[in-house]
Design an enzyme around this catalytic site. Sequence first.
Site, short mmCIF file in Angstrom:
data_model
loop_
_atom_site.label_atom_id
_atom_site.label_comp_id
_atom_site.label_asym_id
_atom_site.label_seq_id
_atom_site.Cartn_x
_atom_site.Cartn_y
_atom_site.Cartn_z
N GLU A 165 0.83 -1.20 0.00
CA GLU A 165 0.00 0.00 0.00
C GLU A 165 0.86 1.26 0.00
OE1 GLU A 165 -2.11 -2.97 2.85
OE2 GLU A 165 -0.10 -2.54 2.12
N ARG B 187 10.38 2.35 -4.31
CA ARG B 187 10.98 1.23 -5.03
C ARG B 187 11.04 0.00 -4.13
NH1 ARG B 187 12.33 -2.00 -9.26
NH2 ARG B 187 14.50 -2.65 -9.25
N HIS C 43 17.74 8.44 -11.30
CA HIS C 43 16.71 8.32 -10.26
C HIS C 43 15.96 9.62 -10.03
CE1 HIS C 43 17.65 4.23 -9.13
NE2 HIS C 43 18.92 4.52 -9.12
N CYS D 49 22.83 4.60 -14.29
CA CYS D 49 22.23 3.30 -14.02
C CYS D 49 21.23 2.99 -15.13
CB CYS D 49 21.56 3.32 -12.64
SG CYS D 49 21.31 1.69 -11.92
#
Length: 763
Positions: free
Chosen positions: A19, A523, A702, A734
């Site tokens: 959640e 994440r 990110h 990344c």
Amino acid sequence: MTYFHTHILGFPRIGKNREFKKALEAYWNSEISEQELQNIGKDIRKYNWEIQKDSGLDYITVGDFSWYDHILETSALLGVVPSRFKEKIDTINLDSLFLMARGQSSNSNNISACDMTKWFNTNYHYIVPEFTEDQNFTISTNTLFEHIDEAQEQGYLVKPVLVGPLTYLWLGKASHPNFDKLTLIKNIIPIYNQIFKKLKEKNIDWVQIDEPILTLDLSPEWINSFSETYQKLNFNNLKILLATYFGSIEDKIEQINRLPIHGLHVDLCSNPEQIESIINQYSVDKVLSVGVINGRNIWKSDLFKIESNLNYLKNLFGENLWISASCSLLHSPVDLDSEHNIDPEIKNWLAFAKQKIQEISLVSKILSNSEDKNTNTFIIENFKSTQSRLKSNKVHNSEVQKNINLINENYFKRKSDYKERAQIQKNKYNLPLFPTTTIGSFPQTKEIRGLRKKLKDKKIDLNLYNNEIKKNILDCIQRQEKLDIDVLVHGEAERNDMVEFFGELLEGFIFTSNGWVQSYGSRCVKPPVIYGDVYRKKPLTLEWTSYAQSLTERPVKGMLTGPVTIISWSFVRDDQPIKETAKQIALALREETIDLEKAGIKFIQIDEPAFREALPLKKKDWKNYFDWAIPCFKIASCGISDETQIHTHMCYSEFNDIISYIAELDADVITIECSRSNMELLSAFENYCYPNEIGPGIYDIHSPNIPNTDLMVNNLKKALNFISKDKLWINPDCGLKTRNWPEVEYALKNMVLAAKELRKNAT
């Protein structure tokens, strides 16, 4: 009958069904209000506290819930906001946290996010505090106190948890290299004293203060600062439980004994041997909390073995012996009861966070000689399940053991050294100066995720799925060619996760449906479970990589995840040394690299982002780690010819102190994260001449904040101060799976333009 108190250091904050993740992302997308987000957080906390109470824990831990990261939450509590955010932040609230964690991208004002790095030797990431010489601290949020009120209103006996002042300073970074952040301790002590006063006003009895840096190699200045700091802290008659975890504190017991604390928590799962030093030096008049239930793995505990190990402590400490998990259960999935598709035999060997709390209570009852019938039933069931795992024929494979025995010195070396290989590769591929590439993945769109779900739910057949994946790969190749990237990737549309994907194709793994753990922010990852011997039955990546290469004349990299990272990001069997499991994985990857090369794939990337993360916390243990980690990488990478170029990738860790070991991997090219730290990681190359080629990531994937070409060029010029132009690659930090296509194409366009600009000035 002596009673042994029970508690935990922390509980997962993601909720039983993630959640937390869903609510965060909905809020970021303006789909729900802040009040709706807060209500979901309240429901998660209520659920967590009920589990602790229903399982019989004496203290309910409060302060372990945060909306992004508990270190960022501590920065908010203490008013630590970097200056670049202050125009946007009047008061510290949820949006302030998210701004610091994620940065901001807009037409008029881009603000870079705070640095992010690994939490000790785990796969959890924290937001790095930033300190200036004139840093002020002040209580700036009431979140902790509101959560305490919330729990007390529900009738719970609360144990708040705080990040200790020295650990907090240690984890941050100073604005200038010559500034000693330890000098800020005098400024932070009064604020902690104010916090303790507020806690006392709420009738708190025990407070948990986390100081995990005590498990590290600390300088004398930092070690001595513990005594000085804790003598100046005014606990306001609160009882203090000093919590350590992830390693041993046996070398610091003498210093800890001098602290005015009332209890100490030690991790007896990561280092059970330290108990001898603790017994010999730690006062039996203080509480000793023992972490005997592993908070970082998912195997059911052997309760009989734990009882045997604790009998001496039980007699020595009496009621001052507390029972707990080794560390916060943040690193465990929430509830095994949510799993319905695991092999029942293997499921019977597992325990998630909820079940680990039950084990903690059981240990206390066993030590207390409880005659409760339910307790005795659980004990008998525990014995049967732990013994069945040891004897199961699902765990061991004789062919794997035979292949391990065939390993010889030729498995650990390429035919030629790097200089000779580099010349062969340059002559064959004729790449431009400053070649461009990406780390591997491209955006995982809703359509791609939906496609995988439809296949899993059997709503589409495999042929339709494969055709759609091929369309996506073609699209990725065409976009990269249009952008004029030099070495391409296939985009990884078929991959759910860089470790889970490989685990699904290797033998010896099982997978959960809901075994999620938080990595950072929203994440979450679902680590595979390695329950038995690992081997490769069939090719893993050959089909999709070969198809991608057939679509272009440019080279396409094969993309593999390395043995150390697969080990680090999985729940690993604990019935044999980790190095043996890593060796099995390395052999499977070796077979894959050989097949890729035979199929014409001449660039192969073996990602090892966890190589630094898996490093033991104390330097005395490093040699044992590198003695198996480096050979495993070489087993995977050294079965191919000189003309095939091996890449590896590492991110979000400090590499300065291990750069020489990274060089021993002998990858032809290494790509590393650099942009979040403003290229600070390049200082690793200032005093060490790295022999092979390097790609320092020049923009942070990110964050939605996309640097322009000029900024990228400036970062690359910084890199050229440390890396020779004939060895410099250009790439993002990344993989790009979490970004959207407009962001990706804009960023990569700037990246390619930066490379071309650099080439003009270099020729």
